[in-house]
Design a protein around this motif. Structure first.
Motif, short mmCIF file in Angstrom:
data_model
loop_
_atom_site.label_atom_id
_atom_site.label_comp_id
_atom_site.label_asym_id
_atom_site.label_seq_id
_atom_site.Cartn_x
_atom_site.Cartn_y
_atom_site.Cartn_z
N CYS A 48 0.86 -1.18 0.00
CA CYS A 48 0.00 0.00 0.00
C CYS A 48 0.89 1.23 0.00
O CYS A 48 1.86 1.30 0.77
CB CYS A 48 -0.91 0.00 1.23
SG CYS A 48 -2.02 1.42 1.32
N SER A 56 -2.94 4.00 -3.07
CA SER A 56 -3.18 2.81 -3.89
C SER A 56 -2.72 1.58 -3.13
O SER A 56 -1.76 1.65 -2.34
CB SER A 56 -2.43 2.91 -5.22
OG SER A 56 -2.89 4.00 -5.98
N GLN A 57 -3.37 0.46 -3.39
CA GLN A 57 -2.96 -0.79 -2.76
C GLN A 57 -3.27 -1.96 -3.69
O GLN A 57 -4.16 -1.87 -4.54
CB GLN A 57 -3.67 -0.99 -1.43
CG GLN A 57 -5.18 -1.21 -1.54
CD GLN A 57 -5.83 -1.39 -0.19
OE1 GLN A 57 -5.96 -0.43 0.57
NE2 GLN A 57 -6.22 -2.62 0.11
N TRP A 89 -4.47 -3.54 -8.70
CA TRP A 89 -4.37 -2.48 -7.70
C TRP A 89 -5.58 -1.56 -7.79
O TRP A 89 -6.18 -1.37 -8.85
CB TRP A 89 -3.08 -1.68 -7.83
CG TRP A 89 -2.86 -0.97 -9.15
CD1 TRP A 89 -2.24 -1.47 -10.26
CD2 TRP A 89 -3.23 0.38 -9.47
NE1 TRP A 89 -2.21 -0.54 -11.26
CE2 TRP A 89 -2.80 0.62 -10.81
CE3 TRP A 89 -3.87 1.40 -8.78
CZ2 TRP A 89 -3.00 1.83 -11.46
CZ3 TRP A 89 -4.07 2.63 -9.42
CH2 TRP A 89 -3.64 2.83 -10.74
N GLY A 91 -6.78 2.30 -6.65
CA GLY A 91 -6.33 3.59 -6.17
C GLY A 91 -7.49 4.54 -5.92
O GLY A 91 -8.48 4.53 -6.65
N THR A 92 -7.34 5.35 -4.89
CA THR A 92 -8.33 6.39 -4.59
C THR A 92 -7.63 7.73 -4.65
O THR A 92 -6.73 8.02 -3.86
CB THR A 92 -8.94 6.18 -3.20
OG1 THR A 92 -9.52 4.87 -3.12
CG2 THR A 92 -10.02 7.22 -2.93
N LYS A 98 -12.06 6.66 -7.76
CA LYS A 98 -11.33 5.40 -7.69
C LYS A 98 -10.87 4.95 -9.08
O LYS A 98 -11.57 5.13 -10.07
CB LYS A 98 -12.20 4.31 -7.06
CG LYS A 98 -12.56 4.59 -5.60
CD LYS A 98 -13.31 3.44 -4.99
CE LYS A 98 -13.69 3.74 -3.55
NZ LYS A 98 -12.50 3.91 -2.69
N ARG A 100 -8.54 1.66 -11.17
CA ARG A 100 -8.02 0.30 -11.07
C ARG A 100 -6.97 0.06 -12.16
O ARG A 100 -7.02 0.66 -13.24
CB ARG A 100 -9.14 -0.74 -11.21
CG ARG A 100 -10.12 -0.74 -10.05
CD ARG A 100 -11.15 -1.85 -10.17
NE ARG A 100 -12.07 -1.84 -9.05
CZ ARG A 100 -11.85 -2.43 -7.89
NH1 ARG A 100 -10.71 -3.11 -7.71
NH2 ARG A 100 -12.73 -2.37 -6.92
N LEU A 132 -2.34 8.82 -10.12
CA LEU A 132 -2.12 7.60 -9.34
C LEU A 132 -1.27 6.59 -10.11
O LEU A 132 -0.57 5.77 -9.49
CB LEU A 132 -3.46 6.95 -8.96
CG LEU A 132 -4.29 7.69 -7.90
CD1 LEU A 132 -5.64 7.03 -7.74
CD2 LEU A 132 -3.54 7.71 -6.57
N MET A 136 2.03 4.67 -8.63
CA MET A 136 2.27 3.23 -8.64
C MET A 136 3.54 2.88 -9.39
O MET A 136 4.22 1.90 -9.05
CB MET A 136 1.08 2.50 -9.27
CG MET A 136 -0.13 2.38 -8.36
SD MET A 136 0.24 1.43 -6.85
CE MET A 136 0.67 -0.16 -7.55
#
Length: 321
Positions: A48, A56-57, A89, A91-92, A98, A100, A132, A136
């Motif tokens: 995360c 993001s996680q 993953w 992410g917000t 959000k 993905r 995001l 990542m």
């Protein structure tokens, strides 16, 4: 984990009554694919990262294909692993939107270091561009590298039990002396024939820092991952690895050399090896030259390999030297 000298096979262990695999001559293999698959999933799903862009996680491991095994040949361990994986993953963004995407690793294997891994990050096709993705590709990739390196370290340090078996042959090697080590006292269990060997290693650190690593109780406990008693002064005694290794410092020259009387618990009583570590700083590196004498002949290879793996390699893996 088994204690050193009480079933722990990582260096020298007590002999088995049935003398199975004498001298570890034949290949023995342990399949650790199942354990590896589960451990990789656990480590990856803990990834995360956060930043000004948001957070993001990794949420799912969608693909994990490969295998891992540990092989033993004549008392030496070889680790083989090869994995291809894809993880999702989520992410917000700081705005609350959000996104993905996926993370793909194609070459996690024993032939590649963590820095050499090919890690690609992408965003789902139906999602618009977002900062995001950059998060990542930078911090996310760094974190994935870290946990994959952690998997490799755990594979090598925690999952090799039972792979190294003791030798039942105690015939001295031809190059070994026939007399007792000078530091062995007379008694009911005199030292057997002894051997000497030398090693040379280079560490990416200063001589002062490397010197401290060997004589500091706190640092010894860190790289051995075990309680220790280390009195880092001339005449000071040390005991580490659940008492399996002990001795005393016979001479210390700060940042330059360490001399010690050193023994492993399974050696004959009162039998010590004389170990000298000479440190020579060369630019931003330090060359370490080790001379070891008075080792029981039958234990030479195991002692040499033990110093390499559980001193030198452990220090590199722990401190990044």
């Amino acid at each position: 984990m088994a204690k050193w000298g009480e079933g722990d096979p990582r260096w020298i262990v007590e002999q088995r009554a049935d003398a199975t695999n004498v001298n570890n001559w034949h290949w023995t293999e342990r399949d650790v694919s199942g354990w590896s698959s589960e451990r990789l999933r656990q480590l990856l799903l803990a990834v995360c990262v956060e930043g000004p862009e948001g957070a993001s996680q990794l949420t799912d491991v969608d693909k994990l294909e490969g295998e891992a095994s540990i092989n033993n040949r004549k008392g030496k361990l070889f680790f083989f692993y090869e994995w291809t994986l894809t993880a999702s993953w989520l992410g917000t963004a700081s705005s609350g939107v959000k996104y993905r995407g996926t993370v793909h690793v194609s070459n996690l294997s024993d032939e590649n270091d963590a820095d050499d891994l090919d890690i690609s990050v992408s965003l789902c096709k139906d999602h618009p561009d977002t900062p995001l993705l950059g998060l990542m590709r930078t911090r996310g990739v760094q974190e994935v590298r870290r946990v994959l390196a952690q998997y490799v370290q755990q594979l090598k340090s925690e999952f090799s039990q039972g792979m190294i078996l003791p030798s039942n042959q105690h015939t001295p090697a031809p190059r070994c002396s026939s007399g007792p080590a000078p530091m062995c006292s007379s008694g009911p269990a005199p030292c057997p024939a002894t051997c000497s060997f030398t090693l040379k290693e280079t560490f990416q650190t200063s001589a002062a820092e490397l010197y401290t690593t060997f004589i500091s109780q706190e640092l010894v406990q860190v790289f051995t991952r075990c309680a220790a008693v280390v009195d880092g002064r001339r005449g000071g005694r040390f005991q580490m690895l659940d008492g399996s290794v002990s001795g005393e410092f016979s001479q210390l020259v700060p940042d330059r050399s360490i001399q010690m009387r050193w023994r492993f618990r399974t050696w004959p009583s009162d039998c010590f090896a004389a170990v000298t570590l000479e440190l020579q700083q060369r630019g931003d590196e330090t060359e370490l030259r080790m001379a070891c004498s008075g080792v029981p002949a039958a234990e030479e290879d195991a002692t040499r390999e033990g110093w390499r793996r559980f001193y030198f390699q452990a220090i590199r893996q722990t401190f990044g030297y």
